[in-house]
Design a protein around this motif. Structure first.
Motif, PDB file in Angstrom:
ATOM      1  N   ILE A 115      25.996  29.930  52.205  1.00 20.60           N
ATOM      2  CA  ILE A 115      25.278  30.884  53.052  1.00 20.60           C
ATOM      3  C   ILE A 115      24.062  31.385  52.294  1.00 20.60           C
ATOM      4  CG2 ILE A 115      25.417  33.118  54.218  1.00 20.60           C
ATOM      5  CD1 ILE A 115      28.572  32.475  54.113  1.00 20.60           C
ATOM      6  N   ALA A 116      22.906  31.253  52.913  1.00 17.99           N
ATOM      7  CA  ALA A 116      21.675  31.769  52.324  1.00 17.99           C
ATOM      8  C   ALA A 116      21.486  33.212  52.771  1.00 17.99           C
ATOM      9  CB  ALA A 116      20.485  30.930  52.754  1.00 17.99           C
ATOM     10  N   ASP A 117      21.493  34.104  51.817  1.00 17.68           N
ATOM     11  CA  ASP A 117      21.260  35.529  52.067  1.00 17.68           C
ATOM     12  C   ASP A 117      19.751  35.742  51.912  1.00 17.68           C
ATOM     13  OD1 ASP A 117      21.865  38.208  52.536  1.00 17.68           O
ATOM     14  OD2 ASP A 117      22.201  38.635  50.422  1.00 17.68           O
ATOM     15  N   GLN A 118      18.989  35.328  52.904  1.00 15.22           N
ATOM     16  CA  GLN A 118      17.556  35.120  52.752  1.00 15.22           C
ATOM     17  C   GLN A 118      16.662  35.971  53.618  1.00 15.22           C
ATOM     18  OE1 GLN A 118      17.706  31.059  54.421  1.00 15.22           O
ATOM     19  NE2 GLN A 118      16.287  31.780  55.948  1.00 15.22           N
ATOM     20  N   TRP A 119      17.172  36.594  54.581  1.00 14.85           N
ATOM     21  CA  TRP A 119      16.365  37.193  55.645  1.00 14.85           C
ATOM     22  C   TRP A 119      15.297  38.144  55.143  1.00 14.85           C
ATOM     23  CZ3 TRP A 119      16.761  35.653  60.594  1.00 14.85           C
ATOM     24  CH2 TRP A 119      16.138  36.416  61.564  1.00 14.85           C
ATOM     25  N   TYR A 120      14.167  38.127  55.818  1.00 13.60           N
ATOM     26  CA  TYR A 120      13.117  39.120  55.596  1.00 13.60           C
ATOM     27  C   TYR A 120      12.714  39.601  56.974  1.00 13.60           C
ATOM     28  CZ  TYR A 120       8.834  41.468  54.475  1.00 13.60           C
ATOM     29  OH  TYR A 120       7.858  42.426  54.362  1.00 13.60           O
ATOM     30  N   TYR A 121      12.937  40.867  57.251  1.00  9.69           N
ATOM     31  CA  TYR A 121      12.770  41.353  58.613  1.00  9.69           C
ATOM     32  C   TYR A 121      12.382  42.823  58.588  1.00  9.69           C
ATOM     33  CZ  TYR A 121      14.031  41.439  63.597  1.00  9.69           C
ATOM     34  OH  TYR A 121      14.015  41.527  64.958  1.00  9.69           O
ATOM     35  N   LEU A 142      34.385  37.761  57.763  1.00  7.30           N
ATOM     36  CA  LEU A 142      34.346  37.969  56.319  1.00  7.30           C
ATOM     37  C   LEU A 142      33.093  38.775  56.004  1.00  7.30           C
ATOM     38  CD1 LEU A 142      35.327  37.304  53.410  1.00  7.30           C
ATOM     39  CD2 LEU A 142      33.888  35.255  53.542  1.00  7.30           C
ATOM     40  N   ASP A 143      33.286  39.959  55.425  1.00  6.16           N
ATOM     41  CA  ASP A 143      32.147  40.780  55.013  1.00  6.16           C
ATOM     42  C   ASP A 143      31.595  40.253  53.697  1.00  6.16           C
ATOM     43  OD1 ASP A 143      32.410  42.491  57.200  1.00  6.16           O
ATOM     44  OD2 ASP A 143      33.769  43.821  56.134  1.00  6.16           O
ATOM     45  N   LEU A 144      30.287  40.192  53.610  1.00  9.92           N
ATOM     46  CA  LEU A 144      29.636  39.828  52.356  1.00  9.92           C
ATOM     47  C   LEU A 144      29.570  41.066  51.468  1.00  9.92           C
ATOM     48  CD1 LEU A 144      26.811  37.510  53.703  1.00  9.92           C
ATOM     49  CD2 LEU A 144      29.022  36.872  52.719  1.00  9.92           C
ATOM     50  N   PRO A 145      29.271  40.905  50.180  1.00  7.53           N
ATOM     51  CA  PRO A 145      29.201  42.066  49.283  1.00  7.53           C
ATOM     52  C   PRO A 145      28.225  43.133  49.796  1.00  7.53           C
ATOM     53  CG  PRO A 145      29.159  40.047  48.020  1.00  7.53           C
ATOM     54  CD  PRO A 145      29.035  39.656  49.466  1.00  7.53           C
ATOM     55  N   ASP A 146      28.490  44.377  49.416  1.00  8.24           N
ATOM     56  CA  ASP A 146      27.677  45.517  49.874  1.00  8.24           C
ATOM     57  C   ASP A 146      26.195  45.359  49.556  1.00  8.24           C
ATOM     58  OD1 ASP A 146      29.889  46.793  50.933  1.00  8.24           O
ATOM     59  OD2 ASP A 146      30.217  48.033  49.149  1.00  8.24           O
ATOM     60  N   ASP A 147      25.865  44.658  48.465  1.00 11.30           N
ATOM     61  CA  ASP A 147      24.464  44.517  48.087  1.00 11.30           C
ATOM     62  C   ASP A 147      23.790  43.287  48.698  1.00 11.30           C
ATOM     63  OD1 ASP A 147      25.820  42.667  46.556  1.00 11.30           O
ATOM     64  OD2 ASP A 147      24.735  43.120  44.705  1.00 11.30           O
ATOM     65  N   SER A 148      24.461  42.624  49.632  1.00 16.56           N
ATOM     66  CA  SER A 148      23.818  41.494  50.310  1.00 16.56           C
ATOM     67  C   SER A 148      22.746  42.024  51.251  1.00 16.56           C
ATOM     68  CB  SER A 148      24.842  40.651  51.068  1.00 16.56           C
ATOM     69  OG  SER A 148      25.397  41.394  52.123  1.00 16.56           O
ATOM     70  N   TYR A 149      21.853  41.127  51.679  1.00 18.57           N
ATOM     71  CA  TYR A 149      20.771  41.539  52.555  1.00 18.57           C
ATOM     72  C   TYR A 149      20.961  41.032  53.974  1.00 18.57           C
ATOM     73  CZ  TYR A 149      18.289  43.253  48.479  1.00 18.57           C
ATOM     74  OH  TYR A 149      17.931  43.947  47.360  1.00 18.57           O
ATOM     75  N   SER A 202      26.599  33.351  61.326  1.00 15.69           N
ATOM     76  CA  SER A 202      26.092  34.413  60.454  1.00 15.69           C
ATOM     77  C   SER A 202      25.680  35.598  61.318  1.00 15.69           C
ATOM     78  CB  SER A 202      24.919  33.927  59.598  1.00 15.69           C
ATOM     79  OG  SER A 202      23.878  33.418  60.398  1.00 15.69           O
ATOM     80  N   LEU A 203      26.083  36.790  60.876  1.00 17.02           N
ATOM     81  CA  LEU A 203      25.777  38.038  61.584  1.00 17.02           C
ATOM     82  C   LEU A 203      24.905  38.881  60.661  1.00 17.02           C
ATOM     83  CD1 LEU A 203      29.366  38.869  62.904  1.00 17.02           C
ATOM     84  CD2 LEU A 203      27.597  37.460  63.985  1.00 17.02           C
ATOM     85  N   TYR A 204      23.611  38.936  60.986  1.00 15.21           N
ATOM     86  CA  TYR A 204      22.707  39.570  60.027  1.00 15.21           C
ATOM     87  C   TYR A 204      22.816  41.084  60.011  1.00 15.21           C
ATOM     88  CZ  TYR A 204      18.967  41.264  63.118  1.00 15.21           C
ATOM     89  OH  TYR A 204      18.235  41.941  64.038  1.00 15.21           O
ATOM     90  N   ASP A 205      23.125  41.718  61.125  1.00 18.29           N
ATOM     91  CA  ASP A 205      23.153  43.184  61.133  1.00 18.29           C
ATOM     92  C   ASP A 205      24.399  43.760  60.475  1.00 18.29           C
ATOM     93  OD1 ASP A 205      24.655  42.198  63.311  1.00 18.29           O
ATOM     94  OD2 ASP A 205      24.326  44.009  64.497  1.00 18.29           O
ATOM     95  N   THR A 206      25.497  43.018  60.490  1.00 19.80           N
ATOM     96  CA  THR A 206      26.724  43.504  59.864  1.00 19.80           C
ATOM     97  C   THR A 206      26.956  42.866  58.499  1.00 19.80           C
ATOM     98  OG1 THR A 206      28.060  41.817  60.956  1.00 19.80           O
ATOM     99  CG2 THR A 206      27.815  43.931  62.105  1.00 19.80           C
ATOM    100  N   LYS A 207      26.033  41.966  58.112  1.00 21.15           N
ATOM    101  CA  LYS A 207      26.123  41.289  56.822  1.00 21.15           C
ATOM    102  C   LYS A 207      27.489  40.642  56.640  1.00 21.15           C
ATOM    103  CE  LYS A 207      22.823  44.509  54.919  1.00 21.15           C
ATOM    104  NZ  LYS A 207      22.525  45.496  53.912  1.00 21.15           N
ATOM    105  N   SER A 208      27.848  39.852  57.641  1.00 17.60           N
ATOM    106  CA  SER A 208      29.150  39.207  57.624  1.00 17.60           C
ATOM    107  C   SER A 208      29.055  37.807  58.235  1.00 17.60           C
ATOM    108  CB  SER A 208      30.183  40.060  58.355  1.00 17.60           C
ATOM    109  OG  SER A 208      29.772  40.301  59.682  1.00 17.60           O
ATOM    110  N   ILE A 209      30.148  37.075  58.099  1.00 16.64           N
ATOM    111  CA  ILE A 209      30.257  35.714  58.597  1.00 16.64           C
ATOM    112  C   ILE A 209      31.507  35.641  59.474  1.00 16.64           C
ATOM    113  CG2 ILE A 209      30.523  33.277  57.935  1.00 16.64           C
ATOM    114  CD1 ILE A 209      27.874  34.650  57.005  1.00 16.64           C
TER     115      ILE A 209
END
Length: 167
Positions: A140-146, A117-124, A97-104
């Motif tokens: 994939i948990a789109d869960q981050w709080y940062y 693979l890019d996740l949808p534009d509204d992913s976090y 998981s790549l949190y800054d590019t919102k991709s896998i």
């Protein structure tokens, strides 16, 4: 993570950029393996047979593959800050998981091919990754709080072979 056949656990030390091998019978650190400086090791998983460790490097923007016998390390660059890894039980793919590019990233262990693979534009912030026991899907948990960013609360279901999001 706990080794499947040996009384060993593996832990990464983020600030010191090290991997600790822990003898869980004796409750001691049996080895300390130096990782690349300032790589910020984070997520860690073992191959199903325990032969390899997979580690996500946040600042190193890479996936490390480490032999659990020799501790030889292979570093694979990925196109973003790697937070977590997962490996399929058939030992065919490693996901990152790549949190800054919102991709896998899907890394094929046989061909060494990397796909993103890019996740949808509204992913976090995609973080945790868990393959299903049959290796058909990865969740994939789109869960981050940062840093005061919005909290993600979605789960994405990825078809492993097609490497596509399914509803």
């Amino acid at each position: 993570v706990i080794h499947p056949t040996k009384p060993l656990a593996y832990v990464v030390g983020w600030e010191k950029s090290v991997l600790y091998e822990v003898d869980i019978n004796q409750n001691i650190i049996s080895q300390t393996i130096t990782l690349p400086k300032d790589a910020w090791p984070h997520g860690i998983r073992l191959s199903p047979d325990g032969a390899f460790l997979y580690i996500a490097f946040i600042e190193g923007k890479s996936l490390a593959i480490i032999d659990t016998i020799s501790y030889d390390m292979k570093i694979i660059a990925v196109p973003g800050k790697a937070v977590q890894v997962a490996v399929t039980s058939d030992d065919k793919y490693v996901f990152v998981s790549l949190y800054d590019t919102k991709s896998i990233v899907r890394y094929d262990l046989l061909t060494k091919n990397i796909e993103t693979l890019d996740l949808p534009d509204d992913s976090y912030w995609p973080v945790q990754l868990y393959p299903t026991p049959d290796n058909a899907y990865i969740y994939i948990a789109d869960q981050w709080y940062y840093f005061d960013q919005p909290v993600g609360n979605r789960i994405y279901k990825i078809n492993v072979e097609k490497f596509a999001i399914e509803q």
